[in-house]
Motif scaffolding. Sequence first.
Motif, mmCIF file in Angstrom:
data_model
loop_
_atom_site.group_PDB
_atom_site.id
_atom_site.type_symbol
_atom_site.label_atom_id
_atom_site.label_comp_id
_atom_site.label_asym_id
_atom_site.label_seq_id
_atom_site.Cartn_x
_atom_site.Cartn_y
_atom_site.Cartn_z
ATOM 1 N N ASP A 60 -8.196 3.496 -6.349
ATOM 2 C CA ASP A 60 -8.028 2.787 -5.079
ATOM 3 C C ASP A 60 -9.305 2.061 -4.661
ATOM 4 O O ASP A 60 -9.257 0.986 -4.061
ATOM 5 N N GLU A 61 -10.462 2.669 -4.960
ATOM 6 C CA GLU A 61 -11.750 2.089 -4.546
ATOM 7 C C GLU A 61 -12.240 1.004 -5.490
ATOM 8 O O GLU A 61 -13.248 0.347 -5.216
ATOM 9 N N SER A 62 -11.540 0.802 -6.597
ATOM 10 C CA SER A 62 -11.952 -0.199 -7.586
ATOM 11 C C SER A 62 -11.554 -1.602 -7.121
ATOM 12 O O SER A 62 -10.697 -1.754 -6.240
ATOM 13 N N PRO A 63 -12.138 -2.635 -7.735
ATOM 14 C CA PRO A 63 -11.791 -4.012 -7.356
ATOM 15 C C PRO A 63 -10.513 -4.537 -8.028
ATOM 16 O O PRO A 63 -10.215 -5.721 -7.930
ATOM 17 N N ASP A 70 -3.865 -5.038 -6.704
ATOM 18 C CA ASP A 70 -2.921 -3.973 -6.355
ATOM 19 C C ASP A 70 -1.940 -3.681 -7.482
ATOM 20 O O ASP A 70 -1.553 -2.525 -7.711
ATOM 21 N N LYS A 91 -8.433 12.854 -7.190
ATOM 22 C CA LYS A 91 -9.752 12.234 -7.362
ATOM 23 C C LYS A 91 -9.634 10.937 -8.157
ATOM 24 O O LYS A 91 -10.225 9.912 -7.786
ATOM 25 N N THR A 141 -10.634 2.250 -15.222
ATOM 26 C CA THR A 141 -10.195 0.882 -14.946
ATOM 27 C C THR A 141 -10.457 -0.078 -16.099
ATOM 28 O O THR A 141 -10.354 -1.288 -15.928
ATOM 29 N N LYS A 164 -3.748 -1.542 -9.907
ATOM 30 C CA LYS A 164 -3.962 -0.199 -9.352
ATOM 31 C C LYS A 164 -2.701 0.645 -9.516
ATOM 32 O O LYS A 164 -2.765 1.817 -9.914
ATOM 33 N N ASP A 168 0.836 -1.201 0.000
ATOM 34 C CA ASP A 168 0.000 0.000 0.000
ATOM 35 C C ASP A 168 0.871 1.252 0.000
ATOM 36 O O ASP A 168 0.519 2.266 -0.602
ATOM 37 N N ARG A 200 -8.049 8.193 -6.037
ATOM 38 C CA ARG A 200 -9.004 7.639 -5.070
ATOM 39 C C ARG A 200 -9.972 6.676 -5.754
ATOM 40 O O ARG A 200 -10.297 5.609 -5.214
ATOM 41 N N THR A 201 -10.416 7.063 -6.943
ATOM 42 C CA THR A 201 -11.338 6.201 -7.702
ATOM 43 C C THR A 201 -10.686 4.862 -8.028
ATOM 44 O O THR A 201 -11.307 3.802 -7.897
#
Length: 265
Positions: free
Chosen positions: A36-39, A42, A30, A71, A45, A7, A33-34
């Motif tokens: 990071d919040e996705s499935p 890592d 922004k 994504t 990401k 992380d 963050r989007t």
Amino acid sequence: MKKAFSDEDLVKNLSLYYLNRHLKKKPIEKYHRTIDESPLHDREKYKKKSEILLLNSFMHHFPEVKFENLTCESPDFIAQFNDKKIGIELTEVINHLEMKKVESCLNKIFRQAEILLEQEDTTKFRGVYFLEFYPNIKIDTPEHQQEIIHSIYKSIKRNKVTGCVKSLRKSFHRRNVFITYEYSMGLFDELCSEKILELIEKKNEKFPYYDSTVDECWLVIVSNMNSLASRYTFIQDKEHLEEVKSPFHKIFHLENLCGNITSIK
């Protein structure tokens, strides 16, 4: 299974330091963050967040572009621009292939030295350290790599060059320890236009497999000027780029340091 990237790695990106003065911070934060919040895994990401950083200069040229899908895969991003749904395919052009493996190995060495220093005293050693090495350093074995890590660690700790470290320069950073190379641009470091054309040809072959619901699909070719393997001073035989044939609606070449952009199509 051990994560490919921690992380901390996802947050701690040296490109943020380089881009800090010109970064479009609110959109970048922004978008990160989007992601990071996705499935996404890592590893993906990290890849997506790095790609968005490479597109920072692109956002300055096209401030009206609003990314709505960060994504997807084919193309890399979906955005809205002038009431059109735009697919954006991003690719990096490697100018020095022989430096790619060296740079990857050096980055791992730097990361290990950063960890040592942060474990000892992050507050004391935080900053960005630009290193120059003596020529012909060997990085081909674990033993040689450990020697380099030890030289970097001792040089930074003592604020005095030692071992394979030829020069050391420190710049302010308020949070972490970053280690990178001292960049020196060559006046005649050309990027051959043929490399760009070959890259376009490879992407042309994949074009039929991209999302067909977009109104237009753009190809953005980036020279990452913070990378030893990607940087250049000028494009050789630039006029050859005018001959390009491609199904992409628009093609751009972008360098992410000064933000210079060339419209190829």
